[in-house]
Structure formats: C-alpha cells, structure tokens
Design an enzyme around this catalytic site. Structure first.
Site, short mmCIF file in Angstrom:
data_model
loop_
_atom_site.label_atom_id
_atom_site.label_comp_id
_atom_site.label_asym_id
_atom_site.label_seq_id
_atom_site.Cartn_x
_atom_site.Cartn_y
_atom_site.Cartn_z
N LYS A 76 8.98 -4.74 19.38
CA LYS A 76 7.51 -4.70 19.53
C LYS A 76 7.04 -4.95 20.96
O LYS A 76 6.10 -4.31 21.43
CB LYS A 76 6.86 -5.71 18.59
N ASP A 113 -1.42 -5.51 13.32
CA ASP A 113 -1.01 -6.67 12.52
C ASP A 113 -2.18 -7.62 12.26
O ASP A 113 -2.36 -8.13 11.15
CB ASP A 113 0.12 -7.44 13.23
#
Ligand code: ATR
Length: 288
Positions: A76, A113
């Site tokens: 990420k 997220d």
C-alpha cells in the site's frame, strides 16, 4: 466468485488485487459477487506480485488494458510512491488501496479504507455520528491512520490514539493535525471515559493472536464499539461490548464498504452492500 455460466466478451473490463501473498484476499469473491449480481462483462482477478516486481506490474496495467487494481499487504505504501497522482485521502494517509487507470494511461492512487470504515459504521450503528463524542482509537498502523483521517474529516471532535508504541501515534498526530491526543498503552482503560466510539485497529483479537486486554468499565453505555478484525467476526472485544449493552459493529463491513467506490469507478455501477453479499464473503472466509 464468478459463476461458471458467465462468459466474458472481448471487451470485458479487467480489474484485480495486487498483493504478496494474495491467496487469502477476499476481494475476488467480493467483486466477483457484484460482477455476477449486476451481469457485468468484466473480471476481477488475484494478482500475486512480489515486491521486486511491483513497479513493472503497475506500469503493465495500462499496457494490458486494466481499469485498475486494489492494493493490499505489503504494497500500500510503495504504490503511493509509484503512481502518477494521489487523491487527498491517499496523500494524507500515505497509502493506496485502489488504483484507477485514467483514460490517458496515468495511474491514480486512492484510499477508500477510511470512507469504508465510516460507511460501515453508518450501516451497522443506526444514528451514529462522528461528531457525537470523542473516539478512542487503539492502534497506530496503516489501518488506524486511514480511520483517524476519515474520523477527522467526518467531524470527530477528538480522537484519542492509544498505541503500544506511542511514537507511532505521535507521528499520526503530527502528520494529520487536528484534535488528536495520544496516550500510552497503559492508559487504555481510562481513555474510555466519555467516549462516543471505541475502535480496535490493532491486530489483537484476531484468530491466533492474543485477545485485546482492556476493561470497558469506564465506557459509556451509549458508545459504539467496532473492530477492524473480522476473523473471527465476533471478537472477544465485540462480545464484551454487546454483553454490557453497547452497540457493536464487526469488521467485515469496512472491507465491504471500502470496495464500493473502486467497483463503481472501474465497472460503472454503484454496488450495494447487502446481507447476501456478506454471507457470500463469509462463506469464502470460512472456506479458507
Ligand atoms: P495495519 O496496517 O493493518 O494497521 P500494522 O501496521 O501491523 O497493521 O499495525 C498493527 C497494530 O497492532 C499496531 O498498532 C501494533 O502496535 P505497535 O505499533 O506497537 O506495533 C498493534 N499491536 C500488534 N500486536 C500488539 C500487541 N501484542 N499489543 C499491543 N498492540 C499490538
């Protein structure tokens, strides 16, 4: 998962998830369910990419005609440094969970997220609002960082980050700014006083890990309790919260809701999070 009866045309839209390893990712089951549900001419595939191949794999996406990919552990942060542009959330969090290939072939990095976390709470705790009171956020890893940014954006009046390694909490506070307090791990029980929300963003409580050691005695009965851990679905923390009357929201919702903006961007349909989807993904989780 794609049903055996569905066939792709030569114009099918392609997306997937890049991770290393990626075999336990639930994203193919999740996006595959929606592709079937909305009868979309598209595919979503697992893409195991070793760290040393990440740059090559990302640059291959436009060349191969991919609409984009999700990004999972351990990539990420590296993807945030490698894409052409970042949206606000990805820039502030320093991590990307979704890549969109733009029409000109540029790679756009997004992070959904945090918004997934907020939307899962709205869905799981009717009437919950970020502005209702202080949040206690346990943990200071990548997930905690995304959640903290989203809570501040949603109007949280105060976020108390409690982490075993306090310097990591201090770093989030310095990077994000705003009404963040950081507390030592030993202060976790008393940090709960007058809180409106308690979030476990540590790995404690996960299958195979120790349970989260915390006393909920000071937590108001009106507070919502949530966990980013979804294996098991009912963590010891959520069970303890429910037993004393707090509304508890499991961690699967965040996974399902973070996927919605990506699916919409790639496949052009705003997907719905339903009980049938939850059950489909849970079956996959149990089969693993
Ligand atoms: P993610 O990116 O999913 O958030 P991570 O970066 O590995 O995962 O973060 C894991 C979190 O769980 C961290 O906050 C970690 O605390 P440290 O920053 O001190 O490492 C926390 N954590 C893991 N095991 C723990 C334990 N036994 N006790 C307390 N906190 C723990």
């Amino acid at each position: 998962m794609n049903s055996p009866g569905r066939t792709l045309s030569g114009r099918a839209t392609l997306a997937g998830v890049i991770g290393w390893p990626v075999g336990h990712s639930l994203s193919p089951a999740l996006h595959g369910y929606w592709l079937d549900r909305y009868a979309i001419d598209g595919a979503y595939v697992p893409l195991p990419v070793a760290p040393e191949n990440l740059g090559t794999a990302l640059r291959a996406l436009p060349a191969l005609g991919f609409a984009g990919v999700n990004v999972t552990v351990p990539h990420k942060q590296a993807v945030a440094a490698a894409v052409d542009t970042l949206d606000d959330a990805a820039r502030r969090i320093g991590a990307v969970n979704t890549v969109i290939v733009a029409d000109d072939g540029k790679l756009v990095g997004r992070n959904t997220d945090g918004i997934g976390f907020i939307n899962a709470l709205h869905a799981g705790a009717t009437g919950w609002s970020a502005s209702a009171g202080p949040t206690v956020l346990l943990g200071a890893g990548g997930a905690a960082r995304a959640i903290c940014a989203a809570l501040l954006d949603a109007g949280a009046p105060e976020v108390r980050i409690v982490n075993r390694t306090k310097q990591k909490a201090d770093q989030i506070a310095a990077d994000l700014g705003g009404p963040i307090q950081t507390l030592a791990w030993n202060d976790r029980d008393r940090s709960l006083e007058n809180a409106g929300l308690l979030v476990n963003a540590t790995t404690l409580g996960m299958t195979g890990a120790d349970p989260l050691p915390i006393s909920l005695d000071l937590l108001p009965a009106s507070a919502v309790v949530t966990d980013i851990v979804y294996a098991p679905l009912e963590t010891p923390l959520l069970a303890a919260a429910r037993a004393r009357g707090n509304v508890a929201v499991d961690g699967l919702g965040m996974l399902l809701h973070q996927a919605c903006p990506a699916f919409a961007a790639w496949f052009g349909v705003e997907p719905e999070v339903t009980d049938a989807l939850r059950n489909h993904v849970l079956n996959q989780l149990r089969a693993d």
